[in-house]
Design a protein around this motif. Sequence first.
Motif, PDB file in Angstrom:
ATOM      1  N   LYS A   7      -8.357  -5.634   0.996  1.00 44.82           N
ATOM      2  CA  LYS A   7      -7.153  -4.680   0.404  1.00 44.82           C
ATOM      3  C   LYS A   7      -6.837  -3.514   2.337  1.00 44.82           C
ATOM      4  CE  LYS A   7     -10.805  -0.950  -0.537  1.00 44.82           C
ATOM      5  NZ  LYS A   7     -11.248  -0.212  -2.123  1.00 44.82           N
ATOM      6  N   ASN A   8      -8.006  -3.798   3.496  1.00 47.53           N
ATOM      7  CA  ASN A   8      -8.408  -3.004   4.677  1.00 47.53           C
ATOM      8  C   ASN A   8      -7.167  -4.230   5.081  1.00 47.53           C
ATOM      9  OD1 ASN A   8     -10.189  -1.598   3.357  1.00 47.53           O
ATOM     10  ND2 ASN A   8     -11.963  -2.609   4.079  1.00 47.53           N
ATOM     11  N   TRP A   9      -6.764  -5.453   4.312  1.00 46.54           N
ATOM     12  CA  TRP A   9      -5.905  -5.830   5.319  1.00 46.54           C
ATOM     13  C   TRP A   9      -4.578  -6.066   5.634  1.00 46.54           C
ATOM     14  CZ3 TRP A   9      -6.241  -9.346   9.013  1.00 46.54           C
ATOM     15  CH2 TRP A   9      -7.645 -10.478   9.477  1.00 46.54           C
ATOM     16  N   ILE A  10      -4.500  -4.398   4.122  1.00 46.21           N
ATOM     17  CA  ILE A  10      -2.912  -3.749   4.104  1.00 46.21           C
ATOM     18  C   ILE A  10      -2.669  -3.302   5.057  1.00 46.21           C
ATOM     19  CG2 ILE A  10      -1.594  -3.699   1.778  1.00 46.21           C
ATOM     20  CD1 ILE A  10      -3.956  -4.313  -0.316  1.00 46.21           C
ATOM     21  N   PRO A  11      -1.655  -3.645   5.525  1.00 41.60           N
ATOM     22  CA  PRO A  11      -0.785  -2.555   6.306  1.00 41.60           C
ATOM     23  C   PRO A  11       0.215  -1.580   5.995  1.00 41.60           C
ATOM     24  CG  PRO A  11       0.736  -4.515   6.685  1.00 41.60           C
ATOM     25  CD  PRO A  11      -0.573  -4.573   5.836  1.00 41.60           C
ATOM     26  N   THR A  37       5.812  -3.077   6.032  1.00 42.60           N
ATOM     27  CA  THR A  37       4.549  -4.246   6.028  1.00 42.60           C
ATOM     28  C   THR A  37       4.584  -4.765   5.000  1.00 42.60           C
ATOM     29  OG1 THR A  37       3.226  -2.811   6.659  1.00 42.60           O
ATOM     30  CG2 THR A  37       4.640  -3.446   8.740  1.00 42.60           C
ATOM     31  N   SER A  38       3.273  -5.114   4.575  1.00 43.92           N
ATOM     32  CA  SER A  38       2.945  -5.660   3.203  1.00 43.92           C
ATOM     33  C   SER A  38       1.772  -6.709   3.354  1.00 43.92           C
ATOM     34  CB  SER A  38       3.742  -6.182   2.497  1.00 43.92           C
ATOM     35  OG  SER A  38       4.656  -7.540   2.244  1.00 43.92           O
ATOM     36  N   LEU A  39       1.320  -7.430   2.463  1.00 48.84           N
ATOM     37  CA  LEU A  39       0.105  -8.197   2.468  1.00 48.84           C
ATOM     38  C   LEU A  39       0.217  -9.065   1.534  1.00 48.84           C
ATOM     39  CD1 LEU A  39      -2.889  -9.177   3.515  1.00 48.84           C
ATOM     40  CD2 LEU A  39      -3.479  -8.579   0.524  1.00 48.84           C
ATOM     41  N   TYR A  40       0.900 -10.530   3.024  1.00 48.11           N
ATOM     42  CA  TYR A  40       1.267 -11.478   1.839  1.00 48.11           C
ATOM     43  C   TYR A  40       0.973 -12.160   1.262  1.00 48.11           C
ATOM     44  CZ  TYR A  40       4.928 -15.203   1.340  1.00 48.11           C
ATOM     45  OH  TYR A  40       5.473 -16.561   0.328  1.00 48.11           O
ATOM     46  N   ILE A  41       0.739 -13.063   0.297  1.00 50.33           N
ATOM     47  CA  ILE A  41       0.051 -13.310  -1.021  1.00 50.33           C
ATOM     48  C   ILE A  41       1.254 -15.300  -1.238  1.00 50.33           C
ATOM     49  CG2 ILE A  41      -0.930 -13.831  -2.970  1.00 50.33           C
ATOM     50  CD1 ILE A  41      -0.016 -10.970  -2.934  1.00 50.33           C
ATOM     51  N   ARG A  42      -0.118 -16.051  -0.604  1.00 52.21           N
ATOM     52  CA  ARG A  42       0.617 -17.328  -0.760  1.00 52.21           C
ATOM     53  C   ARG A  42      -0.270 -18.692  -2.109  1.00 52.21           C
ATOM     54  NH1 ARG A  42       3.734 -20.960   1.837  1.00 52.21           N
ATOM     55  NH2 ARG A  42       5.441 -19.562   1.713  1.00 52.21           N
ATOM     56  N   PRO A  43       0.087 -18.471  -3.163  1.00 50.58           N
ATOM     57  CA  PRO A  43      -0.697 -19.548  -3.766  1.00 50.58           C
ATOM     58  C   PRO A  43       0.713 -20.950  -3.993  1.00 50.58           C
ATOM     59  CG  PRO A  43       0.357 -17.244  -5.571  1.00 50.58           C
ATOM     60  CD  PRO A  43       0.587 -17.823  -4.145  1.00 50.58           C
ATOM     61  N   THR A  44      -0.919 -21.531  -4.080  1.00 50.90           N
ATOM     62  CA  THR A  44      -0.671 -23.423  -3.528  1.00 50.90           C
ATOM     63  C   THR A  44      -1.322 -23.581  -4.918  1.00 50.90           C
ATOM     64  OG1 THR A  44      -0.122 -22.062  -1.342  1.00 50.90           O
ATOM     65  CG2 THR A  44      -0.033 -24.710  -1.461  1.00 50.90           C
ATOM     66  N   GLY A 102      -2.768 -12.602   3.941  1.00 43.80           N
ATOM     67  CA  GLY A 102      -2.671 -12.174   5.427  1.00 43.80           C
ATOM     68  C   GLY A 102      -1.626 -11.105   6.075  1.00 43.80           C
ATOM     69  N   PRO A 103      -1.756 -10.019   6.181  1.00 44.98           N
ATOM     70  CA  PRO A 103      -0.360  -8.980   6.973  1.00 44.98           C
ATOM     71  C   PRO A 103       0.513  -9.192   7.521  1.00 44.98           C
ATOM     72  CG  PRO A 103      -2.105  -8.464   8.328  1.00 44.98           C
ATOM     73  CD  PRO A 103      -2.727 -10.231   7.403  1.00 44.98           C
ATOM     74  N   VAL A 104       1.906  -9.050   6.890  1.00 47.39           N
ATOM     75  CA  VAL A 104       2.635  -9.189   7.293  1.00 47.39           C
ATOM     76  C   VAL A 104       4.037  -8.485   7.899  1.00 47.39           C
ATOM     77  CG1 VAL A 104       3.009 -11.633   6.273  1.00 47.39           C
ATOM     78  CG2 VAL A 104       4.210  -9.569   5.245  1.00 47.39           C
ATOM     79  N   GLY A 105       4.876  -8.368   9.094  1.00 44.67           N
ATOM     80  CA  GLY A 105       5.882  -7.595   9.476  1.00 44.67           C
ATOM     81  C   GLY A 105       7.240  -8.001   8.374  1.00 44.67           C
ATOM     82  N   ALA A 106       8.528  -7.826   9.568  1.00 46.17           N
ATOM     83  CA  ALA A 106       9.676  -8.188   8.937  1.00 46.17           C
ATOM     84  C   ALA A 106       9.722  -9.816   9.289  1.00 46.17           C
ATOM     85  CB  ALA A 106      10.457  -7.637  10.243  1.00 46.17           C
ATOM     86  N   LYS A 158       0.930  -1.473  -0.317  1.00 50.77           N
ATOM     87  CA  LYS A 158       0.039   0.116   0.122  1.00 50.77           C
ATOM     88  C   LYS A 158       0.732   1.031  -0.212  1.00 50.77           C
ATOM     89  CE  LYS A 158      -4.122  -0.384   1.924  1.00 50.77           C
ATOM     90  NZ  LYS A 158      -5.120  -0.367   2.584  1.00 50.77           N
ATOM     91  N   GLY A 159       0.681   1.985  -1.314  1.00 50.47           N
ATOM     92  CA  GLY A 159       1.841   3.009  -1.082  1.00 50.47           C
ATOM     93  C   GLY A 159       1.083   4.279  -0.116  1.00 50.47           C
ATOM     94  N   LYS A 160       1.246   5.574  -0.236  1.00 56.48           N
ATOM     95  CA  LYS A 160       1.288   6.756   0.647  1.00 56.48           C
ATOM     96  C   LYS A 160       0.270   6.998   0.159  1.00 56.48           C
ATOM     97  CE  LYS A 160       5.879   8.403   2.204  1.00 56.48           C
ATOM     98  NZ  LYS A 160       6.822   8.760   2.338  1.00 56.48           N
TER      99      LYS A 160
END
Length: 357
Positions: free
Chosen positions: A125-129, A134-141, A164-168, A78-80
């Motif tokens: 989109k409201n889950w994106i920090p 930080t970011s929204l991690y995406i896991r295709p499987t 899901g939202p993630v940090g470092a 998510k940009g500024k």
Amino acid sequence: MEIKVTKVDPEQMKPKPKDESQLGFGKIFADHFFIVEYDSEKGWHNASIEPLRPLSLDPASMCLHYGQEIFEGMKAYKGKDDSIYLFRPEENISRMNRSAERLCMAQIDNDLFMEGLKKLVLLEKNWIPHDTGTSLYIRPTMIATEPALGVHPSSQYIFYIIVGPVGAYYPEGFGPTKIYVSEKYVRAAQGGVGDCKAAGNYAASLYASQEALKMGYTQVLWLDARERKYVEEVGTSNIFFVVGDDLVTPPLSGSILSGITRNSVMRLAESWGINVLEKQLSIDELLSLNAEGTLKEIFASGTAAIVSPVGQIHYGGKDYVIGDGNTGPLTEKLYNEILQIQYGEKEDPFGWRVKIS
């Protein structure tokens, strides 16, 4: 193909994290996921975005017995200005299909993958920090679901995407890590599936990784399987060395994952006039270069951490400090450059950033 969307009842939605500094990595998941089924007669069908739920699998599903399981790792930023960006998603799609081909799994349609991905990210989109880093991690499987015992390719698959939202990724954040060189265990061998994002590769890495953690090291530095001599990867990431004025990384020999961040680092460095070399370096040569002062920096690259500096390595019972043990200038410059491109804060001369909102 039409993607059916079923939304979670607003009263059943999960509470979103309030403190983005405490997100961690891979522990929190959003309300919905994308899922589509495959069988050899119908092809891909029943595409939907729906409330996140447990999967129902037959105990004989072939993913549980023969390891036909692949995945990818991506992020949304998510940009500024609250714009939402993806970073080189077409490369993840391409790599997932290469993994599928190697494991005799169904190829996912590129357009279906991209459409499902974008619709899911926009729905969540409201889950994106918002905080930088930080970011929204995406896991295709993709998993094999045919209920059958007997070693052959499955005729049925499920492809899904969770977010899901993630940090470092590392507790150290963007700070020097300590890595342990495994002399006993290997991650992958040439001729195997080390160049795929196959679940078995990660299972094979766990034992040595746990040993390293118990001894106080962040990750394992893997050597080649044949001679236990040449450096290949670090943890689940690609590895880079600043040697003199050159940037050196091991060549893609068939046992090393073709990292999207790896490619991005190489192209960025070349655009800055840095000589980038793909060549084998033995662990002994690496330590000699370090003793001479020619080895300036070591860093890992990957989607999860972007660029992660290495301040110390352990080999043969000894610890070796890299450079002065701190984050090197090129490592920091690459990290900041890629991060700013991903968040829309800097010009993107390569066309890597994909704005979806």
